[in-house]
Design a protein around this motif. Structure first.
Motif, PDB file in Angstrom:
ATOM      1  N   SER A 370      24.052  33.976  44.151  1.00 12.10           N
ATOM      2  CA  SER A 370      25.224  33.154  44.461  1.00 12.10           C
ATOM      3  C   SER A 370      26.481  34.013  44.525  1.00 12.10           C
ATOM      4  O   SER A 370      26.483  35.178  44.116  1.00 12.10           O
ATOM      5  CB  SER A 370      25.393  32.065  43.398  1.00 12.10           C
ATOM      6  N   ASN A 372      31.103  33.843  44.326  1.00 14.94           N
ATOM      7  CA  ASN A 372      32.324  33.137  43.998  1.00 14.94           C
ATOM      8  C   ASN A 372      33.491  33.993  44.471  1.00 14.94           C
ATOM      9  O   ASN A 372      33.274  34.963  45.196  1.00 14.94           O
ATOM     10  CB  ASN A 372      32.404  32.850  42.487  1.00 14.94           C
ATOM     11  N   LYS A 451      24.956  30.794  48.640  1.00 15.34           N
ATOM     12  CA  LYS A 451      25.614  29.563  48.199  1.00 15.34           C
ATOM     13  C   LYS A 451      26.746  29.882  47.229  1.00 15.34           C
ATOM     14  O   LYS A 451      26.635  30.761  46.383  1.00 15.34           O
ATOM     15  CB  LYS A 451      24.599  28.644  47.529  1.00 15.34           C
ATOM     16  N   ASP A 453      28.925  29.297  44.027  1.00 12.09           N
ATOM     17  CA  ASP A 453      28.683  28.751  42.686  1.00 12.09           C
ATOM     18  C   ASP A 453      30.013  28.672  41.958  1.00 12.09           C
ATOM     19  O   ASP A 453      30.565  29.682  41.521  1.00 12.09           O
ATOM     20  CB  ASP A 453      27.716  29.656  41.919  1.00 12.09           C
ATOM     21  N   ASP A 455      30.718  27.683  39.091  1.00  8.29           N
ATOM     22  CA  ASP A 455      30.651  28.003  37.670  1.00  8.29           C
ATOM     23  C   ASP A 455      30.484  29.503  37.408  1.00  8.29           C
ATOM     24  O   ASP A 455      30.391  29.913  36.247  1.00  8.29           O
ATOM     25  CB  ASP A 455      29.495  27.261  37.011  1.00  8.29           C
TER      26      ASP A 455
END
Length: 458
Positions: A370, A372, A451, A453, A455
Motif C-alpha cells: 500500500s 500513503n 491501493k 491506505d 492508516d
C-alpha cells in the motif's frame, strides 16, 4: 512528458485489480528470478556494517562523508561501472545568527527579528520601496514588480517560510519581511542556504497596519541585518550510470536513489546505511543485466540537512533528461527489525508509475504494498520537477529513529532482502528489453495499481 506517457500508458492498459493469479503463477515469478535470485543479502548486510560500524556517523560535509563517498564510488567501479560521477555541492556546516536586526519606515521603527539563515544586508542597512505580495505564492509574487524592492509577505497559506523567500528572490526582490499571523515573534529558520535574501519576521499587529497604509500610499523601508556568519563545507552525490543496449534503447531513464549521510548520533545503520546498501546490491546485480532503459544509481549527500543533495541533483537535470525519466525509486530506512510493514509514499498522495511497479513486484513476490502521502525524503525534489517518484520504507518507523540506538544490531536481513527483491523486480519490469514474444507470453508481469491506505503512517 513523452517517455513517462509511454510507460504509464503501457502499465495502465494492462493494469489488473485482482492478483491471486499473479502470486500463484510460477511463470511470472520466473521472470523476476532473472534478478531476484542473484541478490545476495549477505553482501547487503556487509555494506550496512561497513558504513555504520567501520565508518560510523556520516554527517554531510565531514571527513566521514568523504570516506563514505570514496567507498561507494569504489564499489560501483568494482561492479563494472566505468562512468561513476562524484558531484560536489556546497552546504552550510554552521551558522551564527545575526547580532543586529532592525526595520523602519519613514523614521518609525518596528519590532522584528531576523530569520535563522538570513543573509546580511549591506553594511549600514538597505533602503527600498515596499511591495505587498499577499501570502507570497509564486503566482502572487509574479503579479507584482518586486525587482530590487523589499517584499512584504503574510505568513500562512500552507507556504513554508523558505518558499516565500525563494519566490521573492526569484522575482528579483532584495529583501523580505514576513508578517506573523499570530501574536508574538518566535525564533524561526529558513533553509540552510548561503544565497538566502535578508529576511525579517514582523509582528502581526504592526505588519497588518503597515499593509493597510501601503494600500493607500507608497512606502520606503530600511532593513538592517548584521553579524550573520555562514561556514561552508562540501557534500557529494555519487552517480553510477548503466547504459541500455546500443541496438535496443528506448531513450528512457530510471533513477534509483538513497541518501548516504546520517545524523550525528548513532551509526545510521537503518537511516540510511540500509537504503544505500540495497542500492549498491541492485547496482551490482543489474550492472550486466540487459536493459533497454538507462538506469542511474544515485546516493545523495546532505539529505539530513534538508534534501540538499537531491535538490542539487535535480537542478542540474536538463529538460530533456526530466522528460525522459519515467520513474524514481527512493529507499530510506529499509532495514530495522523494529519498524512496521513495507510501504510506499508519494509526495502528493496519488499513485504513479513507481507505486504501480512496486505493488506489482510486491504482489508477485510477497504481498500487495500500500501507499500513503509523505514527502521529506529524496523523492520529493524529483516529484517537484515532474518525475514520477516514491519512497520505499517500513511504517511506522522504528523508535530508534535519529537516536544513538540506530545500530547494526537492529538490522533485519529479511527486510533488506525483501526491499532488494521487490525493487529489483520492479525496476527490471520497466527496464528489461521489450519483445513482442515476451509480451504475449505468460511470463510477462501484470501491472497492478497500488491501493491508498489512510492508516499508513511513518
Amino acid at each position: 512528458m513523452v517517455g513517462t506517457t509511454i510507460l504509464i500508458g503501457s502499465l495502465l492498459a494492462a493494469s489488473h485489480s485482482a492478483f491471486a493469479e499473479t502470486r500463484d503463477n510460477p511463470s511470472q515469478q520466473a521472470f523476476d528470478n532473472k534478478v531476484v535470485k542473484r541478490i545476495d543479502v549477505d553482501r547487503i548486510y556487509e555494506n550496512v556494517s561497513y558504513l555504520a560500524e567501520t565508518i560510523g556517523p556520516r554527517v554531510a560535509g565531514t571527513a566521514k562523508e568523504d570516506q563514505t563517498v570514496e567507498y561507494i564510488a569504489n564499489q560501483f567501479k568494482q561492479y563494472g561501472f566505468n562512468n561513476v560521477e562524484i558531484q560536489p555541492f556546497k552546504i552550510v556546516s554552521s551558522y551564527n545568527r545575526p547580532t543586529t536586526a532592525s526595520f523602519s519606515v519613514n523614521g518609525t521603527s518596528y519590532q522584528v527579528t531576523a530569520f535563522g539563515y538570513s543573509q546580511n544586508t549591506p553594511s549600514g542597512g538597505m533602503s527600498s520601496e515596499l511591495v505587498y505580495v499577499g501570502l507570497g505564492s509564486e503566482a502572487e509574487v509574479a503579479g507584482k514588480d518586486v525587482s530590487r524592492k523589499i517584499a512584504l509577505v503574510h505568513r500562512g497559506g500552507g507556504i513554508p517560510f523558505a518558499t516565500k523567500m525563494s519566490n521573492a528572490k526569484n522575482a528579483g526582490a532584495s529583501g523580505v519581511i514576513i508578517i506573523n499571523d499570530v501574536a508574538g515573534l518566535p525564533t524561526s529558520n529558513l533553509a540552510a542556504d548561503e544565497s538566502n535574501l535578508p529576511t525579517l519576521f514582523m509582528t502581526k499587529a504592526e505588519g497588518d497596519a503597515l499593509v493597510s497604509t501601503l494600500g493607500q500610499t507608497a512606502l520606503t523601508g530600511t532593513m538592517r541585518i548584521e553579524g550573520a556568519k555562514f561556514t561552508m563545507a562540501t557534500s557529494y552525490n555519487v552517480i553510477a550510470t548503466k547504459k541500455p543496449q546500443a541496438n535496443n534503447d528506448t531513450k528512457q531513464i530510471i533513477m534509483v536513489g538513497a541518501h548516504h549521510d546520517s545524523v550525528a548520533v548513532g551509526t545510521g545503520a537503518s537511516d540510511n546505511a540500509s537504503g544505500t546498501s540495497v542500492l549498491l546490491e541492485l547496482a551490482r546485480v543489474l550492472a550486466n543485466t540487459p536493459t533497454d532503459t538507462e538506469i542511474r544509481f544515485i546516493t545523495f549527500g546532505a539529505e539530513e540537512r534538508g534534501l540538499l543533495g537531491s535538490y542539487h541533483y535535480t537542478k542540474q537535470l536538463s529538460k530533456d533528461e526530466i522528460n525522459r525519466t519515467v520513474a524514481m525509486f527512493n529507499m530510506d530506512m529499509v532495514g530495522s527489525k523494529n519498524a512496521g510493514e513495507f510501504a510506499m509514499f508519494t509526495v502528493d498522495g496519488k499513485p504513479n508509475t513507481v507505486t504501480t511497479l512496486g505493488n506489482s513486484a510486491g504482489t508477485r513476490l510477497y504481498e500487495a504494498i500500500s501507499y500513503n502521502q509523505v514527502g521529506r525524503s529524496d523523492h520529493q525534489p524529483f516529484t517537484e520537477v515532474g518525475i514520477p517518484a516514491a519512497v520505499f520504507s517500513y511504517a511506522p518507523l522504528e523508535p530508534e529513529y535519529h537516536s544513538p540506538n540506530d545500530k547494526i544490531e537492529l538490522i533485519s536481513k529479511e527486510k533488506l532482502l525483501k526491499t532488494a527483491q521487490v525493487l529489483g523486480a520492479a525496476i527490471y519490469q520497466a527496464a528489461r528489453p521489450d519483445t513482442p514474444a515476451l509480451e504475449r507470453s505468460k511470463v510477462a508481469p501484470i501491472p497492478i495499481e497500488a491501493k491508498f491506505d489512510g492508516d499508513l503512517h511513518l
